[in-house]
Design a protein around this motif. Structure first.
Motif, PDB file in Angstrom:
ATOM      1  N   GLU A  58      36.612 -60.850   6.272  1.00 55.98           N
ATOM      2  CA  GLU A  58      36.073 -60.754   7.623  1.00 55.98           C
ATOM      3  C   GLU A  58      37.091 -61.235   8.652  1.00 55.98           C
ATOM      4  O   GLU A  58      37.659 -62.313   8.525  1.00 55.98           O
ATOM      5  CB  GLU A  58      34.795 -61.586   7.729  1.00 55.98           C
ATOM      6  CG  GLU A  58      34.075 -61.422   9.035  1.00 55.98           C
ATOM      7  CD  GLU A  58      32.747 -62.152   9.029  1.00 55.98           C
ATOM      8  OE1 GLU A  58      32.493 -62.862  10.008  1.00 55.98           O
ATOM      9  OE2 GLU A  58      31.996 -62.013   8.050  1.00 55.98           O
ATOM     10  N   GLY A  59      37.356 -60.407   9.649  1.00 57.31           N
ATOM     11  CA  GLY A  59      38.275 -60.763  10.729  1.00 57.31           C
ATOM     12  C   GLY A  59      39.734 -60.435  10.478  1.00 57.31           C
ATOM     13  O   GLY A  59      40.556 -60.608  11.367  1.00 57.31           O
ATOM     14  N   VAL A  60      40.085 -59.977   9.295  1.00 57.68           N
ATOM     15  CA  VAL A  60      41.477 -59.626   9.000  1.00 57.68           C
ATOM     16  C   VAL A  60      41.744 -58.212   9.525  1.00 57.68           C
ATOM     17  O   VAL A  60      40.948 -57.309   9.315  1.00 57.68           O
ATOM     18  CB  VAL A  60      41.766 -59.706   7.483  1.00 57.68           C
ATOM     19  CG1 VAL A  60      43.186 -59.270   7.182  1.00 57.68           C
ATOM     20  CG2 VAL A  60      41.524 -61.114   6.970  1.00 57.68           C
ATOM     21  N   SER A  61      42.872 -58.040  10.192  1.00 53.78           N
ATOM     22  CA  SER A  61      43.181 -56.756  10.833  1.00 53.78           C
ATOM     23  C   SER A  61      43.804 -55.723   9.901  1.00 53.78           C
ATOM     24  O   SER A  61      43.584 -54.528  10.066  1.00 53.78           O
ATOM     25  CB  SER A  61      44.127 -56.977  12.004  1.00 53.78           C
ATOM     26  OG  SER A  61      43.547 -57.844  12.936  1.00 53.78           O
ATOM     27  N   GLU A  62      44.630 -56.176   8.951  1.00 55.58           N
ATOM     28  CA  GLU A  62      45.302 -55.253   8.041  1.00 55.58           C
ATOM     29  C   GLU A  62      45.234 -55.796   6.621  1.00 55.58           C
ATOM     30  O   GLU A  62      45.572 -56.954   6.379  1.00 55.58           O
ATOM     31  CB  GLU A  62      46.760 -55.052   8.454  1.00 55.58           C
ATOM     32  CG  GLU A  62      46.902 -54.376   9.802  1.00 55.58           C
ATOM     33  CD  GLU A  62      48.336 -54.256  10.273  1.00 55.58           C
ATOM     34  OE1 GLU A  62      48.557 -53.516  11.242  1.00 55.58           O
ATOM     35  OE2 GLU A  62      49.236 -54.886   9.689  1.00 55.58           O
ATOM     36  N   VAL A  63      44.803 -54.932   5.706  1.00 55.21           N
ATOM     37  CA  VAL A  63      44.605 -55.335   4.316  1.00 55.21           C
ATOM     38  C   VAL A  63      45.366 -54.381   3.407  1.00 55.21           C
ATOM     39  O   VAL A  63      45.261 -53.158   3.542  1.00 55.21           O
ATOM     40  CB  VAL A  63      43.102 -55.309   3.936  1.00 55.21           C
ATOM     41  CG1 VAL A  63      42.903 -55.652   2.470  1.00 55.21           C
ATOM     42  CG2 VAL A  63      42.304 -56.239   4.828  1.00 55.21           C
ATOM     43  N   LEU A  64      46.104 -54.951   2.464  1.00 55.93           N
ATOM     44  CA  LEU A  64      46.778 -54.199   1.421  1.00 55.93           C
ATOM     45  C   LEU A  64      46.043 -54.463   0.118  1.00 55.93           C
ATOM     46  O   LEU A  64      45.871 -55.621  -0.269  1.00 55.93           O
ATOM     47  CB  LEU A  64      48.242 -54.644   1.305  1.00 55.93           C
ATOM     48  CG  LEU A  64      49.078 -54.010   0.206  1.00 55.93           C
ATOM     49  CD1 LEU A  64      49.221 -52.500   0.428  1.00 55.93           C
ATOM     50  CD2 LEU A  64      50.449 -54.676   0.138  1.00 55.93           C
ATOM     51  N   ARG A  76      37.875 -49.736  -2.224  1.00 59.71           N
ATOM     52  CA  ARG A  76      38.155 -49.000  -0.989  1.00 59.71           C
ATOM     53  C   ARG A  76      37.060 -47.976  -0.717  1.00 59.71           C
ATOM     54  O   ARG A  76      36.553 -47.865   0.403  1.00 59.71           O
ATOM     55  CB  ARG A  76      39.512 -48.310  -1.070  1.00 59.71           C
ATOM     56  CG  ARG A  76      39.862 -47.531   0.207  1.00 59.71           C
ATOM     57  CD  ARG A  76      40.942 -46.512   0.003  1.00 59.71           C
ATOM     58  NE  ARG A  76      40.514 -45.575  -1.026  1.00 59.71           N
ATOM     59  CZ  ARG A  76      41.337 -44.813  -1.722  1.00 59.71           C
ATOM     60  NH1 ARG A  76      42.625 -44.897  -1.550  1.00 59.71           N
ATOM     61  NH2 ARG A  76      40.869 -43.974  -2.619  1.00 59.71           N
ATOM     62  N   ASP A  77      36.659 -47.223  -1.747  1.00 68.28           N
ATOM     63  CA  ASP A  77      35.606 -46.219  -1.582  1.00 68.28           C
ATOM     64  C   ASP A  77      34.271 -46.867  -1.221  1.00 68.28           C
ATOM     65  O   ASP A  77      33.524 -46.341  -0.400  1.00 68.28           O
ATOM     66  CB  ASP A  77      35.467 -45.377  -2.852  1.00 68.28           C
ATOM     67  CG  ASP A  77      36.686 -44.513  -3.109  1.00 68.28           C
ATOM     68  OD1 ASP A  77      37.524 -44.336  -2.191  1.00 68.28           O
ATOM     69  OD2 ASP A  77      36.818 -44.012  -4.245  1.00 68.28           O
ATOM     70  N   TRP A  78      33.963 -48.008  -1.827  1.00 65.57           N
ATOM     71  CA  TRP A  78      32.732 -48.739  -1.510  1.00 65.57           C
ATOM     72  C   TRP A  78      32.752 -49.178  -0.045  1.00 65.57           C
ATOM     73  O   TRP A  78      31.740 -49.087   0.655  1.00 65.57           O
ATOM     74  CB  TRP A  78      32.586 -49.939  -2.443  1.00 65.57           C
ATOM     75  CG  TRP A  78      31.366 -50.756  -2.182  1.00 65.57           C
ATOM     76  CD1 TRP A  78      30.112 -50.571  -2.680  1.00 65.57           C
ATOM     77  CD2 TRP A  78      31.271 -51.904  -1.328  1.00 65.57           C
ATOM     78  NE1 TRP A  78      29.255 -51.526  -2.195  1.00 65.57           N
ATOM     79  CE2 TRP A  78      29.947 -52.358  -1.362  1.00 65.57           C
ATOM     80  CE3 TRP A  78      32.194 -52.592  -0.544  1.00 65.57           C
ATOM     81  CZ2 TRP A  78      29.510 -53.467  -0.646  1.00 65.57           C
ATOM     82  CZ3 TRP A  78      31.777 -53.690   0.179  1.00 65.57           C
ATOM     83  CH2 TRP A  78      30.440 -54.116   0.123  1.00 65.57           C
ATOM     84  N   CYS A  79      33.911 -49.641   0.426  1.00 63.55           N
ATOM     85  CA  CYS A  79      34.029 -50.104   1.819  1.00 63.55           C
ATOM     86  C   CYS A  79      33.758 -48.978   2.811  1.00 63.55           C
ATOM     87  O   CYS A  79      33.202 -49.224   3.881  1.00 63.55           O
ATOM     88  CB  CYS A  79      35.421 -50.683   2.070  1.00 63.55           C
ATOM     89  SG  CYS A  79      35.677 -52.300   1.304  1.00 63.55           S
ATOM     90  N   LYS A  80      34.125 -47.756   2.470  1.00 65.64           N
ATOM     91  CA  LYS A  80      33.898 -46.622   3.376  1.00 65.64           C
ATOM     92  C   LYS A  80      32.425 -46.477   3.734  1.00 65.64           C
ATOM     93  O   LYS A  80      32.084 -46.046   4.829  1.00 65.64           O
ATOM     94  CB  LYS A  80      34.400 -45.326   2.748  1.00 65.64           C
ATOM     95  CG  LYS A  80      35.894 -45.236   2.691  1.00 65.64           C
ATOM     96  CD  LYS A  80      36.346 -43.952   2.029  1.00 65.64           C
ATOM     97  CE  LYS A  80      37.790 -44.047   1.692  1.00 65.64           C
ATOM     98  NZ  LYS A  80      38.658 -43.139   2.296  1.00 65.64           N
ATOM     99  N   ALA A  85      34.324 -52.330   8.725  1.00 66.01           N
ATOM    100  CA  ALA A  85      35.427 -53.095   9.307  1.00 66.01           C
ATOM    101  C   ALA A  85      36.558 -53.273   8.296  1.00 66.01           C
ATOM    102  O   ALA A  85      37.733 -53.148   8.637  1.00 66.01           O
ATOM    103  CB  ALA A  85      34.937 -54.447   9.810  1.00 66.01           C
ATOM    104  N   VAL A  86      36.204 -53.545   7.054  1.00 62.85           N
ATOM    105  CA  VAL A  86      37.225 -53.683   6.009  1.00 62.85           C
ATOM    106  C   VAL A  86      37.863 -52.326   5.744  1.00 62.85           C
ATOM    107  O   VAL A  86      39.091 -52.217   5.609  1.00 62.85           O
ATOM    108  CB  VAL A  86      36.640 -54.283   4.714  1.00 62.85           C
ATOM    109  CG1 VAL A  86      37.676 -54.306   3.602  1.00 62.85           C
ATOM    110  CG2 VAL A  86      36.097 -55.685   4.971  1.00 62.85           C
ATOM    111  N   ASP A  87      37.060 -51.276   5.697  1.00 61.23           N
ATOM    112  CA  ASP A  87      37.602 -49.934   5.476  1.00 61.23           C
ATOM    113  C   ASP A  87      38.658 -49.598   6.523  1.00 61.23           C
ATOM    114  O   ASP A  87      39.726 -49.081   6.193  1.00 61.23           O
ATOM    115  CB  ASP A  87      36.481 -48.897   5.494  1.00 61.23           C
ATOM    116  CG  ASP A  87      36.995 -47.481   5.313  1.00 61.23           C
ATOM    117  OD1 ASP A  87      37.802 -47.260   4.378  1.00 61.23           O
ATOM    118  OD2 ASP A  87      36.611 -46.603   6.102  1.00 61.23           O
ATOM    119  N   LYS A  88      38.385 -49.901   7.780  1.00 55.83           N
ATOM    120  CA  LYS A  88      39.352 -49.632   8.855  1.00 55.83           C
ATOM    121  C   LYS A  88      40.600 -50.489   8.720  1.00 55.83           C
ATOM    122  O   LYS A  88      41.678 -50.096   9.154  1.00 55.83           O
ATOM    123  CB  LYS A  88      38.711 -49.871  10.219  1.00 55.83           C
ATOM    124  CG  LYS A  88      37.703 -48.822  10.598  1.00 55.83           C
ATOM    125  CD  LYS A  88      37.122 -49.101  11.958  1.00 55.83           C
ATOM    126  CE  LYS A  88      36.102 -48.047  12.322  1.00 55.83           C
ATOM    127  NZ  LYS A  88      35.549 -48.246  13.663  1.00 55.83           N
TER     128      LYS A  88
END
Length: 125
Positions: A58-64, A76-80, A85-88
């Motif tokens: 939560e609150g992180v702008s970029e995730v690898l 990643r698919d679940w986040c969609k 917010a995590v997906d983005k």
């Protein structure tokens, strides 16, 4: 800790969530409820596991996202569908073996340096 970047190494049993800025690293481990592997070798997605990982980001702008198997892709698919917010924030999904947390942060710092340089050039989008 509010950070700009995070790297998540994950498989179906655990996730190492490493959030960092220039000077600090905040590490969290998230364990899945399901710890056994069925006969066919594939463990299904644990929705509670994915929810806990998403909450830690939560609150992180970029995730690898990284890891050795399909869990990172399933997350990643679940986040969609469940954590927009995590997906983005997910910028890429990269295969990796089993690095240490220090190796993960070093890899992610190098990745984001290149990613941020390209993001500043509109021709690279």
């Amino acid at each position: 800790m509010t950070t700009f970047h995070a790297v998540v190494w994950m498989d179906h049993s655990q996730a190492h969530v490493l959030m960092f800025d220039r000077e600090h690293v905040d590490a969290q481990r998230v364990k899945a409820r399901q710890q056994h592997t069925p006969k066919h070798g594939h463990v299904g997605a644990d929705k509670d596991f994915f929810k806990a990982i998403a909450a830690s980001l939560e609150g992180v702008s970029e995730v690898l996202l990284t890891g050795p198997a399909n869990a990172k892709i399933e997350f990643r698919d679940w986040c969609k569908h469940n954590a927009h917010a995590v997906d983005k924030a997910v910028v890429d999904v990269v295969n990796s073996d089993h690095p240490t947390d220090a190796q993960l942060v070093a890899m992610a710092r190098q990745y984001f340096l290149k990613y941020d340089q390209q993001a500043g050039d509109p021709t690279q989008r």
